[in-house]
Scaffold this motif. Sequence first.
Motif, PDB file in Angstrom:
ATOM      1  N   TYR A  94       0.822  -1.210   0.000  1.00  0.00           N
ATOM      2  CA  TYR A  94       0.000   0.000   0.000  1.00  0.00           C
ATOM      3  C   TYR A  94       0.858   1.264   0.000  1.00  0.00           C
ATOM      4  O   TYR A  94       0.383   2.335  -0.337  1.00  0.00           O
ATOM      5  CB  TYR A  94      -1.026   0.020   1.137  1.00  0.00           C
ATOM      6  CG  TYR A  94      -0.476  -0.077   2.537  1.00  0.00           C
ATOM      7  CD1 TYR A  94       0.080   1.020   3.176  1.00  0.00           C
ATOM      8  CD2 TYR A  94      -0.552  -1.278   3.239  1.00  0.00           C
ATOM      9  CE1 TYR A  94       0.566   0.926   4.470  1.00  0.00           C
ATOM     10  CE2 TYR A  94      -0.082  -1.378   4.530  1.00  0.00           C
ATOM     11  CZ  TYR A  94       0.479  -0.275   5.142  1.00  0.00           C
ATOM     12  OH  TYR A  94       0.959  -0.377   6.419  1.00  0.00           O
ATOM     13  N   PHE A  97       1.391   2.896  -3.800  1.00  0.00           N
ATOM     14  CA  PHE A  97       0.377   3.653  -4.532  1.00  0.00           C
ATOM     15  C   PHE A  97       0.538   5.164  -4.410  1.00  0.00           C
ATOM     16  O   PHE A  97       0.380   5.870  -5.409  1.00  0.00           O
ATOM     17  CB  PHE A  97      -1.011   3.164  -4.161  1.00  0.00           C
ATOM     18  CG  PHE A  97      -1.196   1.722  -4.559  1.00  0.00           C
ATOM     19  CD1 PHE A  97      -1.278   1.366  -5.898  1.00  0.00           C
ATOM     20  CD2 PHE A  97      -1.223   0.717  -3.616  1.00  0.00           C
ATOM     21  CE1 PHE A  97      -1.417   0.039  -6.292  1.00  0.00           C
ATOM     22  CE2 PHE A  97      -1.359  -0.618  -3.991  1.00  0.00           C
ATOM     23  CZ  PHE A  97      -1.448  -0.951  -5.335  1.00  0.00           C
ATOM     24  N   SER A 121       5.894  -5.251  -5.416  1.00  0.00           N
ATOM     25  CA  SER A 121       5.144  -6.351  -4.817  1.00  0.00           C
ATOM     26  C   SER A 121       5.851  -7.698  -4.907  1.00  0.00           C
ATOM     27  O   SER A 121       5.579  -8.584  -4.098  1.00  0.00           O
ATOM     28  CB  SER A 121       3.759  -6.459  -5.456  1.00  0.00           C
ATOM     29  OG  SER A 121       3.869  -6.846  -6.804  1.00  0.00           O
TER      30      SER A 121
END
Length: 180
Positions: A94, A97, A121
């Motif tokens: 997160y 982003f 990721s």
Amino acid sequence: MRRILMRYRAFLAALLAFGVLFLVNRELGMEALDITTFSLKEMLMVIPPIFVLLGLLDMWVPRETMVRYMGEESGFKGVLLAFLIGSAAAGPLYGAFPVAAVFMKKGVKFSNILIFIGAWSTTKIPLLIFEMTSLGLQFALTRLLVNIPGIILIAMLLSSFLSKKELDTIYASAEQLNMG
């Protein structure tokens, strides 16, 4: 008042669900509260440093520099840089982003942003080191060699599926965000 309720409806629904859970099963409700508290503390440890770094990136790195190295005409150099930045990043997904939103504001090519998110990721250096020590060098390198072309392929496919108008809308949304 209605506007505020609509804006926070997901939070209010979660709060209501917590209340019902406490009424139905107090022990499970306490466990859910403990997990939520732990997650919030973890986020509060990660998010502020990311936003400080984003503020510095936004202020110190000129848009022209980002366009030159990661923009539409960056080619292989932009892909490589997106992978390196994503792989060197620390923190949960997160955190990627807000960085991606700043990249959009700076004119980074959309496929490079997707590559950056994919690298964040799946190709992080600490993860690779953990896999090498726990699962073996062969597994870690095989996974890495499968992921790298997969990330590039997915980024290119997703970018090609979006029209110029859709991309402009996405970039305009990022431009409206107040990051840093």
